[in-house]
Design a protein around this motif. Structure first.
Motif, short mmCIF file in Angstrom:
data_model
loop_
_atom_site.label_atom_id
_atom_site.label_comp_id
_atom_site.label_asym_id
_atom_site.label_seq_id
_atom_site.Cartn_x
_atom_site.Cartn_y
_atom_site.Cartn_z
N ALA A 44 0.86 -1.19 0.00
CA ALA A 44 0.00 0.00 0.00
C ALA A 44 0.89 1.24 0.00
N CYS A 45 0.37 2.34 0.60
CA CYS A 45 1.06 3.63 0.49
C CYS A 45 2.49 3.61 1.03
N CYS A 46 2.77 2.82 2.04
CA CYS A 46 4.14 2.74 2.58
C CYS A 46 5.13 2.34 1.50
N GLY A 82 3.05 -1.76 4.02
CA GLY A 82 1.66 -1.43 3.73
C GLY A 82 0.67 -2.29 4.48
N THR A 83 -0.59 -2.08 4.12
CA THR A 83 -1.69 -2.75 4.80
C THR A 83 -1.72 -4.23 4.43
N GLY A 109 5.84 0.54 8.89
CA GLY A 109 4.63 1.34 9.03
C GLY A 109 3.60 0.76 9.99
N ALA A 110 2.65 1.63 10.33
CA ALA A 110 1.63 1.27 11.32
C ALA A 110 0.75 0.11 10.85
N CYS A 111 0.43 0.07 9.57
CA CYS A 111 -0.46 -0.99 9.08
C CYS A 111 0.19 -2.37 9.21
N PRO A 117 -4.53 2.53 10.66
CA PRO A 117 -5.87 3.12 10.71
C PRO A 117 -6.98 2.11 10.40
N PHE A 118 -6.59 0.94 9.89
CA PHE A 118 -7.60 -0.07 9.54
C PHE A 118 -7.71 -1.18 10.59
N GLY A 140 5.41 4.64 11.95
CA GLY A 140 5.09 5.78 11.10
C GLY A 140 3.94 5.48 10.17
N CYS A 141 3.31 6.54 9.65
CA CYS A 141 2.19 6.37 8.72
C CYS A 141 2.23 7.48 7.68
N PRO A 142 3.04 7.34 6.66
CA PRO A 142 4.03 6.29 6.47
C PRO A 142 5.36 6.68 7.12
#
Ligand code: SF4
Length: 208
Positions: A44-46, A82-83, A109-111, A117-118, A140-142
């Motif tokens: 994902a975004c990361c 990513g997620t 990252g956090a995911c 956040p999910f 981090g996010c990201p």
């Protein structure tokens, strides 16, 4: 003289320009940490930040890591960027099992670390470390490219602390394969939960 090498005084004067003395562990770890090939995939975004880290401005080539491989058979490091969805988790475990030893996992990252956040979402797992053993977590996010580089340097520290005499991949009795979770309402079969928990617990996980 490199850190970990023998004291100057132990080498006769006439040999000082010609002989290097070091330990097998130092040479083995120095080689591994400077040629660690990451797997080429993002979730994902990361992953965008991971791609930036590999580009010219931050230059992963400084660490011998510019060769991102699309095949898990040629990788030393899995960067989970990513997620992680429930649909993707079994595939990540299968990729991990296909990597040769020694292999490492960096949760970016956090995911990847806890769902981000999910977290508790119907389709997202709350941390990849429930399925594969993680060596370094980067928050981090990201996370910024600098944070990812710091996590990679922490991984290098871990590599330098290992010894060929004790690493698990040379010990026949250590099971190294991870049970692949089955996609379903609960992501894995409940009768396999104990196996997955046992195989993914590592005492030396570090935080970046
Ligand atoms: S941690 Fe943030 S930036 Fe990274 S994948 Fe999750 S939502 Fe995207």
């Amino acid at each position: 003289m490199f850190e970990g090498m023998a004291n100057d005084n132990e080498v006769p004067q006439e040999l000082k320009q010609n002989v290097l003395m070091t330990s097998v562990d130092f040479l083995y770890n120095w080689s591994r940490q400077n040629s660690m090939w990451p797997m080429l995939f993002g979730l994902a975004c990361c992953a965008i930040e991971m791609i930036c880290t590999a580009a010219g401005r931050y230059d992963l080539a400084r660490f011998g890591m510019e060769v991102m491989r699309p095949s898990p058979r040629q990788c030393d490091l899995m960067i989970v960027s990513g997620t992680v969805t429930k649909k993707m988790a079994p595939i990540i475990v299968r990729l991990y099992n296909q990597m040769p030893e020694p292999r490492y996992v960096l949760s970016m990252g956090a995911c990847a670390t806890g769902g981000g956040p999910f977290k508790e979402g119907y389709n997202v797992v709350s941390g990849i470390d429930k399925y594969v053993p993680v060596d370094v977590y980067v928050p981090g996010c990201p996370p910024t490219p600098e944070a990812l580089l710091y996590g990679i340097l922490k991984l290098h520290e871990k590599v330098r602390s290992q010894s060929v005499r004790t690493v698990p991949w040379y010990r026949q009795e250590t099971p190294r394969g991870i049970v692949v979770p089955e996609l379903g309402p609960d992501i894995f079969s409940p009768d396999r939960a104990a196996d997955i928990r046992r195989l993914t617990s590592r005492p030396q996980a570090q935080e970046a």
